[in-house]
Write a protein that holds these residues in place. Structure first.
Motif, PDB file in Angstrom:
ATOM      1  N   GLN A 189       0.837  -1.215   0.000  1.00 10.70           N
ATOM      2  CA  GLN A 189       0.000   0.000   0.000  1.00 10.70           C
ATOM      3  C   GLN A 189       0.864   1.254   0.000  1.00 10.70           C
ATOM      4  O   GLN A 189       0.578   2.226  -0.687  1.00 10.70           O
ATOM      5  CB  GLN A 189      -0.914   0.020   1.236  1.00 10.70           C
ATOM      6  N   MET A 190       1.940   1.198   0.762  1.00  8.69           N
ATOM      7  CA  MET A 190       2.806   2.378   0.816  1.00  8.69           C
ATOM      8  C   MET A 190       3.471   2.603  -0.547  1.00  8.69           C
ATOM      9  O   MET A 190       3.544   3.730  -1.040  1.00  8.69           O
ATOM     10  CB  MET A 190       3.870   2.198   1.901  1.00  8.69           C
ATOM     11  N   ALA A 191       3.952   1.527  -1.152  1.00  5.56           N
ATOM     12  CA  ALA A 191       4.600   1.661  -2.467  1.00  5.56           C
ATOM     13  C   ALA A 191       3.618   2.266  -3.473  1.00  5.56           C
ATOM     14  O   ALA A 191       3.987   3.145  -4.272  1.00  5.56           O
ATOM     15  CB  ALA A 191       5.095   0.292  -2.940  1.00  5.56           C
ATOM     16  N   GLN A 192       2.369   1.822  -3.423  1.00  5.49           N
ATOM     17  CA  GLN A 192       1.372   2.356  -4.368  1.00  5.49           C
ATOM     18  C   GLN A 192       1.119   3.844  -4.113  1.00  5.49           C
ATOM     19  O   GLN A 192       1.019   4.637  -5.046  1.00  5.49           O
ATOM     20  CB  GLN A 192       0.066   1.558  -4.259  1.00  5.49           C
ATOM     21  N   ALA A 193       1.056   4.195  -2.811  1.00  7.22           N
ATOM     22  CA  ALA A 193       0.814   5.608  -2.481  1.00  7.22           C
ATOM     23  C   ALA A 193       1.983   6.479  -2.928  1.00  7.22           C
ATOM     24  O   ALA A 193       1.799   7.580  -3.465  1.00  7.22           O
ATOM     25  CB  ALA A 193       0.585   5.751  -0.980  1.00  7.22           C
ATOM     26  N   VAL A 194       3.212   5.981  -2.726  1.00  3.82           N
ATOM     27  CA  VAL A 194       4.393   6.770  -3.119  1.00  3.82           C
ATOM     28  C   VAL A 194       4.437   6.895  -4.643  1.00  3.82           C
ATOM     29  O   VAL A 194       4.698   7.974  -5.197  1.00  3.82           O
ATOM     30  CB  VAL A 194       5.695   6.123  -2.582  1.00  3.82           C
ATOM     31  N   GLU A 195       4.137   5.793  -5.326  1.00  6.24           N
ATOM     32  CA  GLU A 195       4.178   5.850  -6.796  1.00  6.24           C
ATOM     33  C   GLU A 195       3.164   6.873  -7.329  1.00  6.24           C
ATOM     34  O   GLU A 195       3.447   7.653  -8.231  1.00  6.24           O
ATOM     35  CB  GLU A 195       3.898   4.474  -7.384  1.00  6.24           C
ATOM     36  N   GLN A 196       1.980   6.866  -6.723  1.00  4.25           N
ATOM     37  CA  GLN A 196       0.948   7.807  -7.148  1.00  4.25           C
ATOM     38  C   GLN A 196       1.394   9.253  -6.897  1.00  4.25           C
ATOM     39  O   GLN A 196       1.223  10.129  -7.740  1.00  4.25           O
ATOM     40  CB  GLN A 196      -0.337   7.521  -6.369  1.00  4.25           C
ATOM     41  N   ALA A 197       1.987   9.478  -5.733  1.00  4.22           N
ATOM     42  CA  ALA A 197       2.454  10.835  -5.410  1.00  4.22           C
ATOM     43  C   ALA A 197       3.507  11.288  -6.415  1.00  4.22           C
ATOM     44  O   ALA A 197       3.488  12.427  -6.888  1.00  4.22           O
ATOM     45  CB  ALA A 197       3.026  10.860  -3.994  1.00  4.22           C
ATOM     46  N   LEU A 198       4.415  10.377  -6.766  1.00  5.26           N
ATOM     47  CA  LEU A 198       5.478  10.733  -7.719  1.00  5.26           C
ATOM     48  C   LEU A 198       4.896  11.000  -9.106  1.00  5.26           C
ATOM     49  O   LEU A 198       5.319  11.911  -9.815  1.00  5.26           O
ATOM     50  CB  LEU A 198       6.507   9.598  -7.799  1.00  5.26           C
TER      51      LEU A 198
END
Ligand code: SF4
Length: 680
Positions: free
Chosen positions: A48-57
């Motif tokens: 979930q964190m990886a997905q959130a970071v990818e979206q933010a980037l």
């Protein structure tokens, strides 16, 4: 002209890597990570964190994300960073984490993503400038050695030999050089003495080389101190192209982000000490003597500055440690002449330097430092800035010396960070195991001036309910009363008998630590270690290696300490870790929030203490296999209304007020899950 965005400078990075594999395919069971990581476990929070970071980037948004210990945070942001194709700065709170990223996590990912060497990550690990050798200073010293004592001569020889072979100039390569080497301080690459492009050693300078390497890197690993030192230099130089050493980046990830307010506050403040005057005079003297330019009038100007500074600092209000300088106006009324005398001595030195014929390059640097001191001293004594607290700190130096610091710190860093950092960055990701209070980021967002950020609090990977028991003794006196220390010492002794030592006993003050330690000395059957008896790393190592050891420590052991396994089975905390209300910066923040109609206790003091308590308790459960006892000897958490905020912010540990339950927890040998536990 408005300041440019970081991203305006970002060169395109070669390719967006490995986008053919989704994050799910990377992190999920059967995916890349499961096939390559020796201790793989599927962690929902990590994905979930990886997905959130990818979206933010991708969407150029800010993100704040709390992910508990065991989530695998570093891989969760590194994978999206690598896939983004952007240049990203990763800033950490501790050196340990910097090293873990550079030496462990990134090489692992490189191997996992590019097993046949198809691609190479360009990564740069930067430390503060004082970690690197200044070649110019070393060469100057070689021409005219000013060394004191055999030890310095020995260190000089070792450094001079190493300089010929090192590629980095990073003192960490010189294991034999003691941490507190006085010689190193004379030849490190700190910016106040750096000549920049005008330096004769510029082309071979380790800082130039590090800067060049950073310009070519996709991932730049720094710590918060370096990041904010760099940002404040850029601010002062209004984004001059060669100001600072960090290149512009498409995003910044702040790991251990709970420390940002304190670090930023120190770099956006001003500090002038008696030591700085002495250092300036010494540097000028050494340089001019070497260049045979030390005239009688310059010597006179230096002598006058030294005397004036000595006199002025002796007049400052007396007191120990940190205290507010509330009487600045009265002080200036009484001692305005001495202040002016010191300013005039700086002006005189400045013009003497100016008048030197055919000046060597470093003289311009001395003139700049002289002027900077003048401006900063003026600000410290005369500014009426309402967002600044003025204070004094006295620290003991070596050989009966006292270092006196005049300090100015922003009361609220939020407006500064908003304009200088978050408004200019397209994407900032803030992460830590301790950012939320009662499940909300309101406190952190407000303190840091971070707006319009996406938010995520991720589920922990640990089974806290079964791994940890949280005990609060309901019968101990209030920790603010004199009876507390004796009763607390008794209870600690009993608890340590149950846990068979293997504990950290953490205190909110040195006085309390020493008091309780003395009361227990000779009373415990376990080896006792005390903070201050050895350096922190040595103490930790001894703790790890000594069966049943008990470590007594204060704030520096509440964070960034990792002891896995049974050796650490208990963490005892003496009281709710409210910041000392008399601390000048804390007091000014409290006053300012109250003056604006807020409630500083609930908006600032309680949330800050919640974050600290979460950090302290976070020392216990470091892996899925850890298990143990958490104790808070301060039962205000049960009795006061604000106690609920603490309880609701902690992970879902099993909780009890019954000592018998603690005995059962350790007695049953497994998890004690069968024992009914009385709830707090
Ligand atoms: S450029 Fe600065 S840090 Fe580098 S060698 Fe010269 S003075 Fe030292």
């Amino acid at each position: 002209m408005s300041a440019p965005h970081y991203s305006d400078f970002v060169p395109p990075v070669s390719d967006a890597r490995k986008r053919d594999v989704s994050l799910y395919q990377f992190f999920a069971p059967g995916g890349v990570l499961s096939r390559t990581h020796p201790a793989y476990e599927f962690r929902r929070g990590q994905l979930q964190m990886a997905q959130a970071v990818e979206q933010a980037l991708e969407e150029n948004r800010h993100l704040i994300v709390e992910a508990g210990t065991g989530t695998g945070k570093t891989l969760a942001y590194l994978v999206p960073v690598i896939r983004s194709g952007k240049r990203v700065i990763i800033s950490t709170g501790t050196k340990n984490l910097q090293e873990q990223l550079f030496h462990k996590d990134i090489p692992f990912l490189e191997q996992a993503l590019f097993p046949h060497g198809e691609d190479k990550l360009k990564v740069c690990y930067m430390k503060g400038r004082n970690n690197y050798l200044c070649r110019k200073k070393l060469y100057d010293l070689t021409d005219q050695p000013v060394l004191s004592g055999l030890e310095e001569i020995e260190h000089y020889r070792a450094i001079a030999a190493w300089e010929k072979v090192t590629n980095t100039g990073d003192r960490a390569e010189l294991a034999s050089l003691p941490e507190a080497s006085a010689l190193w301080h004379k030849i490190d690459a700190r910016s106040d003495t750096c000549l920049g492009q005008k330096c004769s050693a510029w082309d071979r300078c380790f800082i130039t080389e590090m800067h060049r390497k950073a310009m070519e890197s996709d991932i730049i690993i720094v710590n918060h101190h370096l990041f904010f030192a760099d940002l404040s230099i850029k601010q002062q130089a209004e984004y001059a192209p060669d100001a600072g050493i960090l290149p512009e980046a498409g995003a910044v990830i702040f790991d251990e982000g709970h420390e940002l307010e304190d670090v930023a506050g120190s770099y956006f403040g001003v500090s002038v000490s008696n030591g700085r005057f002495e250092e300036l005079c010494r540097d000028i003297e050494v340089s001019l003597q070497r260049n045979h330019m030390l005239s009688a009038s310059l010597s006179g100007a230096l002598k006058s500055l030294r005397e004036r500074a000595l006199f002025f600092f002796a007049l400052l209000p007396q007191g120990d440690g940190r205290f507010a300088f509330e009487s600045r106006r009265e002080f200036m009324e009484e001692n305005g002449d001495e202040f002016l005398g010191l300013q005039q001595a700086l002006t005189r030195l400045g013009s003497e330097l100016e008048n030197l014929p055919s000046k060597p390059e470093e003289v311009f640097n001395f003139a700049r430092r002289t002027q900077e001191l003048q401006v900063q001293l003026g600000f410290l004594m005369e500014s009426e800035d309402r967002n600044t607290v003025f204070w004094i700190e006295r620290r003991r130096g070596g050989r009966d010396k006292q270092n006196v610091f005049l300090q100015a710190t922003p009361i609220d860093v939020a407006p500064i960070l908003k304009t200088c950092l978050f408004d200019k960055l397209e994407c900032a990701v803030l992460t830590s195991a301790t950012l939320a209070v009662g499940g909300s980021f309101e406190y952190m967002l407000q303190r840091l001036g971070l707006e319009h950020a996406r938010e995520a609090v991720l589920p922990s990977h640990f089974d806290y309910e079964n791994q940890a028991l949280f005990y609060v003794p309901p019968d101990l006196p209030d920790p603010r009363t004199p009876q507390f220390a004796a009763k607390a010492a008794d209870r600690i002794r009993r608890l340590l008998e149950i846990t068979r030592g293997r504990a950290f006993v953490l205190f909110t003050s040195y006085a309390q630590m020493n008091d309780v330690y003395q009361r227990l000395l000779g009373e415990l059957e376990f080896p006792m270690l005390l903070q201050g008896d050895a350096p922190k790393t040595a103490l930790l190592e001894e703790f790890r290696l000594t069966p049943h050891a008990v470590l007594f420590a204060t704030s520096s052991f509440w964070q960034g300490v990792d002891v896995q396994g049974e050796q650490l089975s208990c963490v005892i905390i003496d009281r709710l870790p409210f910041a000392v209300p008399s601390d000048p910066v804390v007091a000014a923040r409290v006053k300012s929030i109250d003056a604006e109609g807020g409630n500083a206790f609930f908006q600032y003091q309680v949330p800050a203490a919640v974050i600290t308590l979460k950090q302290g308790f976070g020392r216990l459960i470091r892996s899925l296999h850890d298990r143990g006892l958490l104790v808070l000897l301060d039962n205000r958490i049960l009795k006061k209304q604000y106690g609920k905020v603490f309880v609701e912010s902690l992970p879902p540990y099993r909780r009890t007020t019954d000592l018998k339950q603690v005995e059962d927890f350790f007695g049953c040998g497994t998890c004690g899950a069968d024992t009914p536990v009385r709830r707090l």
